[in-house]
Design a protein around this motif. Sequence first.
Motif, PDB file in Angstrom:
ATOM      1  N   LEU A 110       0.814  -1.212   0.000  1.00 27.68           N
ATOM      2  CA  LEU A 110       0.000   0.000   0.000  1.00 27.68           C
ATOM      3  C   LEU A 110       0.848   1.263   0.000  1.00 27.68           C
ATOM      4  CD1 LEU A 110      -2.436  -1.078   2.851  1.00 27.68           C
ATOM      5  CD2 LEU A 110      -2.893  -1.176   0.408  1.00 27.68           C
ATOM      6  N   GLY A 111       2.096   1.113   0.480  1.00 24.13           N
ATOM      7  CA  GLY A 111       2.906   2.275   0.837  1.00 24.13           C
ATOM      8  C   GLY A 111       3.023   3.355  -0.208  1.00 24.13           C
ATOM      9  N   GLY A 112       3.233   2.997  -1.464  1.00 14.09           N
ATOM     10  CA  GLY A 112       3.459   4.018  -2.479  1.00 14.09           C
ATOM     11  C   GLY A 112       2.190   4.670  -2.978  1.00 14.09           C
ATOM     12  N   PHE A 153      11.403  14.653   8.105  1.00 11.99           N
ATOM     13  CA  PHE A 153      11.395  13.454   8.949  1.00 11.99           C
ATOM     14  C   PHE A 153      10.096  12.653   8.747  1.00 11.99           C
ATOM     15  CE2 PHE A 153      10.194  11.620  13.123  1.00 11.99           C
ATOM     16  CZ  PHE A 153      11.160  10.624  13.170  1.00 11.99           C
ATOM     17  N   THR A 154       8.960  13.363   8.636  1.00 15.06           N
ATOM     18  CA  THR A 154       7.677  12.656   8.464  1.00 15.06           C
ATOM     19  C   THR A 154       7.618  11.938   7.114  1.00 15.06           C
ATOM     20  OG1 THR A 154       6.658  14.669   7.643  1.00 15.06           O
ATOM     21  CG2 THR A 154       6.358  14.206   9.956  1.00 15.06           C
ATOM     22  N   ILE A 155       8.212  12.581   6.100  1.00 14.69           N
ATOM     23  CA  ILE A 155       8.246  11.954   4.771  1.00 14.69           C
ATOM     24  C   ILE A 155       9.174  10.731   4.812  1.00 14.69           C
ATOM     25  CG2 ILE A 155       8.791  12.361   2.327  1.00 14.69           C
ATOM     26  CD1 ILE A 155       6.534  14.093   3.284  1.00 14.69           C
ATOM     27  N   PHE A 220      15.865   7.905  -4.380  1.00 17.76           N
ATOM     28  CA  PHE A 220      16.181   9.069  -5.222  1.00 17.76           C
ATOM     29  C   PHE A 220      15.003   9.440  -6.113  1.00 17.76           C
ATOM     30  CE2 PHE A 220      20.850   8.616  -4.504  1.00 17.76           C
ATOM     31  CZ  PHE A 220      21.123   9.952  -4.286  1.00 17.76           C
ATOM     32  N   GLN A 221      14.127   8.479  -6.376  1.00 10.17           N
ATOM     33  CA  GLN A 221      12.994   8.737  -7.284  1.00 10.17           C
ATOM     34  C   GLN A 221      11.695   9.040  -6.537  1.00 10.17           C
ATOM     35  OE1 GLN A 221      13.141   5.133  -9.536  1.00 10.17           O
ATOM     36  NE2 GLN A 221      14.581   5.961 -11.016  1.00 10.17           N
ATOM     37  N   GLU A 222      11.755   9.194  -5.233  1.00  9.62           N
ATOM     38  CA  GLU A 222      10.532   9.398  -4.444  1.00  9.62           C
ATOM     39  C   GLU A 222       9.757  10.630  -4.936  1.00  9.62           C
ATOM     40  OE1 GLU A 222       8.984   7.672  -2.165  1.00  9.62           O
ATOM     41  OE2 GLU A 222       7.493   9.199  -1.737  1.00  9.62           O
ATOM     42  N   PHE A 223       8.455  10.466  -5.125  1.00 13.33           N
ATOM     43  CA  PHE A 223       7.637  11.581  -5.616  1.00 13.33           C
ATOM     44  C   PHE A 223       6.310  11.686  -4.858  1.00 13.33           C
ATOM     45  CE2 PHE A 223       4.441  13.461  -8.364  1.00 13.33           C
ATOM     46  CZ  PHE A 223       5.073  14.612  -8.800  1.00 13.33           C
ATOM     47  N   ASN A 224       5.572  10.562  -4.797  1.00 14.98           N
ATOM     48  CA  ASN A 224       4.200  10.607  -4.269  1.00 14.98           C
ATOM     49  C   ASN A 224       4.086  11.206  -2.872  1.00 14.98           C
ATOM     50  OD1 ASN A 224       3.194   9.526  -6.541  1.00 14.98           O
ATOM     51  ND2 ASN A 224       2.762   7.489  -5.725  1.00 14.98           N
ATOM     52  N   GLY A 225       4.922  10.728  -1.958  1.00 13.10           N
ATOM     53  CA  GLY A 225       4.809  11.163  -0.563  1.00 13.10           C
ATOM     54  C   GLY A 225       4.892  12.668  -0.402  1.00 13.10           C
ATOM     55  N   PRO A 226       6.029  13.275  -0.769  1.00 18.56           N
ATOM     56  CA  PRO A 226       6.129  14.729  -0.596  1.00 18.56           C
ATOM     57  C   PRO A 226       5.141  15.511  -1.459  1.00 18.56           C
ATOM     58  CG  PRO A 226       8.088  13.844  -1.689  1.00 18.56           C
ATOM     59  CD  PRO A 226       7.300  12.681  -1.195  1.00 18.56           C
ATOM     60  N   TYR A 227       4.814  14.966  -2.632  1.00 20.57           N
ATOM     61  CA  TYR A 227       3.877  15.705  -3.509  1.00 20.57           C
ATOM     62  C   TYR A 227       2.495  15.801  -2.871  1.00 20.57           C
ATOM     63  CZ  TYR A 227       1.185  17.030  -7.649  1.00 20.57           C
ATOM     64  OH  TYR A 227       0.350  17.678  -8.523  1.00 20.57           O
ATOM     65  N   ILE A 228       2.028  14.700  -2.328  1.00 18.78           N
ATOM     66  CA  ILE A 228       0.684  14.680  -1.759  1.00 18.78           C
ATOM     67  C   ILE A 228       0.668  15.325  -0.370  1.00 18.78           C
ATOM     68  CG2 ILE A 228      -1.176  13.162  -0.905  1.00 18.78           C
ATOM     69  CD1 ILE A 228      -0.948  13.197  -3.934  1.00 18.78           C
ATOM     70  N   ILE A 229       1.683  15.055   0.422  1.00 17.10           N
ATOM     71  CA  ILE A 229       1.622  15.472   1.825  1.00 17.10           C
ATOM     72  C   ILE A 229       2.010  16.930   2.021  1.00 17.10           C
ATOM     73  CG2 ILE A 229       2.505  14.997   4.146  1.00 17.10           C
ATOM     74  CD1 ILE A 229       2.922  12.079   3.199  1.00 17.10           C
ATOM     75  N   THR A 230       3.101  17.358   1.426  1.00 14.53           N
ATOM     76  CA  THR A 230       3.579  18.725   1.715  1.00 14.53           C
ATOM     77  C   THR A 230       3.758  19.587   0.474  1.00 14.53           C
ATOM     78  OG1 THR A 230       5.849  17.960   1.533  1.00 14.53           O
ATOM     79  CG2 THR A 230       4.878  17.924   3.742  1.00 14.53           C
ATOM     80  N   GLN A 231       3.637  19.016  -0.700  1.00 14.31           N
ATOM     81  CA  GLN A 231       3.909  19.729  -1.957  1.00 14.31           C
ATOM     82  C   GLN A 231       5.334  20.298  -1.959  1.00 14.31           C
ATOM     83  OE1 GLN A 231       1.199  21.417  -4.532  1.00 14.31           O
ATOM     84  NE2 GLN A 231       0.679  19.273  -4.384  1.00 14.31           N
ATOM     85  N   GLY A 232       6.216  19.667  -1.225  1.00 13.56           N
ATOM     86  CA  GLY A 232       7.616  20.111  -1.222  1.00 13.56           C
ATOM     87  C   GLY A 232       7.944  21.124  -0.128  1.00 13.56           C
ATOM     88  N   GLY A 233       6.919  21.639   0.558  1.00 16.03           N
ATOM     89  CA  GLY A 233       7.141  22.665   1.577  1.00 16.03           C
ATOM     90  C   GLY A 233       7.316  22.054   2.938  1.00 16.03           C
ATOM     91  N   PRO A 234       7.428  22.862   3.999  1.00 14.90           N
ATOM     92  CA  PRO A 234       7.564  24.323   3.929  1.00 14.90           C
ATOM     93  C   PRO A 234       9.001  24.723   3.621  1.00 14.90           C
ATOM     94  CG  PRO A 234       7.557  23.581   6.208  1.00 14.90           C
ATOM     95  CD  PRO A 234       7.358  22.355   5.372  1.00 14.90           C
ATOM     96  N   LEU A 243      10.336  16.205  -7.638  1.00 15.19           N
ATOM     97  CA  LEU A 243       9.291  17.241  -7.608  1.00 15.19           C
ATOM     98  C   LEU A 243       9.737  18.463  -8.412  1.00 15.19           C
ATOM     99  CD1 LEU A 243       8.287  15.593  -5.025  1.00 15.19           C
ATOM    100  CD2 LEU A 243       7.440  17.767  -4.213  1.00 15.19           C
ATOM    101  N   TYR A 244      11.015  18.785  -8.278  1.00 17.43           N
ATOM    102  CA  TYR A 244      11.546  19.937  -9.014  1.00 17.43           C
ATOM    103  C   TYR A 244      11.502  19.667 -10.521  1.00 17.43           C
ATOM    104  CZ  TYR A 244      14.671  23.921  -9.928  1.00 17.43           C
ATOM    105  OH  TYR A 244      15.209  25.097 -10.371  1.00 17.43           O
TER     106      TYR A 244
END
Lengths: 292, 423
Positions: A110-112, A153-155, A220-234, A243-244
């Motif tokens: 389920l993780g990804g 850390f959460t990501i 190195f290819q991680e995308f989903n987590g930060p994109y959905i959770i923080t959108q790369g911020g703060p 993401l970049y």
Amino acid sequence: MRQRLLGLAYLSPYIIGLLVFTMIPFGVSFYLSFTDYNLMSSPKWSGLSNYIELFTSDRTFRKSLTVTLLYVFITVPLKLAFALFIAYILNYRLRFINFFRTAFYVPSILGGSIAIAVLWRYIFAGEGLVNMMLTGLGFEAVNWFGDPQNALFTITLLRCWQFGSAMVIFLAALQSVDKSLYEAAAIDGASKAHSFIFITIPLITPVIFFNLIMQMVQAFQEFNGPYIITQGGPLKSTYLLPLYIYDEAFKRFDMGYASAIAWVLFVIIMALTLLAFWSSKKWVYYAGDKRN
Amino acid sequence: MKNLIKSTLAFALATSALTGAATAADLRMSWWGGDSRHIATQEALKLCGEKYGHTVAPEFTGFSGYLEKLTTQMAGGTEPDIMQVNWPWLPLFSQDGEGFYDLNSLSETIDLSQWSAEELAATDIKGKLNGLSISTTGRVFFFNTTTMEDAGLPLPTTWEEFFATAAALREKMGEDHYLYNAGLDGARLLATLYMTQKTGQDLVDPDTNRVAWSVEDLTKAIDFYGEMVEKKAMNSIEQEAAAGNQYLYEKRDWASGKIVGSYEWDTTFFKFSDPLDEGEVLTATKPIKFADAVSDGIYRKASMLFAISKNTKNPQAAAQIINCMLNEPEGIDALKDTRGLPASQTAFDRLTDAGMIAPEILEANAIVMAASGPTLSPFNEHPEVMSIFSDTLEEYAYGMIQSDEAAEVIIDGVNKVLKGFDS
């Protein structure tokens, strides 16, 4: 001859897929990284300008690269250590062991997914489950996503939580270790910890090495987590390079620049992989290895 | 019997020959939206397709990712025949006006007289009509009037009153009550509202294609945003970020009325009112103004367009479908207000006469249409311009830069983007 042709025919779907969906885009992206291409008009050759801009004046790239390396260097060892630890426990003949093995593997299936990323967001939100537990125990609530020190850390935790596939591979490796070695060590007075360090670890180094490479490339290819959770911020504290690349390509329509970033990322992954292979001669032991 | 068969075949052939040239096209149409829009649009396409003998394959999704998909399709020349396009995307796809089919050349099929000259001008690039505005939308203030009544406070009409009301609300209802809410995009809109009210000028000067605002004025606008946080009229960006990437209407504090107001699109009224707890009432209000404002500073624009691909093989058929959806009873009745209040006059009249538009939406839209403000440039919502604003305002909100430095960074950054569009 006929058999060769038949073999090629069987292979052709894979070869065609590899060419069309991997090799050609791979080559094209290399060409595009030397161009100014906004998708709507033809690419214009710009030489090394994208790379020069990346390494000389792009603050966002430097920040994103730092965050990405930090993410990989935290996530990969943590995840491997955790996966090995759980695999070691699950290697014992406990009651309901098959249930536990399945249960620990489920997060990696389920993780990804987007749904889990959304769930993660709710768990670590200001009034989420984690903070409810912390305040219930008398601690102060933590701003997990709003504080740049905590957001990465959460990501990272989300990635570590998906330890199931690495765990299963470790478990298979642990089960293949010859039990007589442990018995001999026990007769010689070795403790469990000694047996683990001096017997288990050396014998499963090929699997550790395999997991290291796989997890590093995936991290190195991680995308989903930060994109959905923080959108790369703060403050871009979770703005990983994928993401970049995505933002440059599809939000700013600068496909040439995005390709240049992608190639820098590729070179970094390749360099670290080669480094891992080179170092493996010193710490990975294969069956039949003549080293002492 | 033979004669009957012959005549039937001849009639069938003649009919198919007649309709074949202008109709019987296989089209594709793409749009973004929510479930209600998806259902209504598919129904409209079915009815309009049947009316003209076309089949239209629907391609629909949520807003997120739509631009990326459309961009890839446009780059590859595989875009659908009919597309729903966001107005700010026009400069991205059609800088020279050649990105989409010129609808002026289809004016015999599409009744363009249903749009005002101003509306047609908003989608005209260098004499080419790139799309037809589906509706005009704008930002309005939504306030939870139940919370305000519980606190015994009137809704603020000026920014001077606003700060006093915010303080009184916290005093009466508790420290966890905030009169307003703004994330990073909300901060950009607040700064824009400040500037358009104080100067009467939009971000972009259309004559020079550069930022119209001075660093000094924008500094004050950013300070105004800072004052909102400092005086606890709203949460800080750091507090906002604590929820992760979450919309206001998904937040518990919004549903319970602890966050009282926001500045949102008029057409999103029900998106914000539906999640409220039972008994909580939401109201759209007129723009809150400064005492020395030169305009209402309304943020009003064409919300979205229907455009036809320049690569379509069936422009006439696509035009028939668009006209049917926007100007003919079958399409109007099926689509209703799922894309906001129709810009087409005939559709607007038909829906209002039939009572098909919710009074709350009508009220919110009336506020938008009646308010004054400068004509907005599509560059206000250019993705790069928006990210320059949000990145810089975030740095300001986290105390990494001062307001004057932020203003300078924003103006320089936006000018750099605009320079890329110099003709």
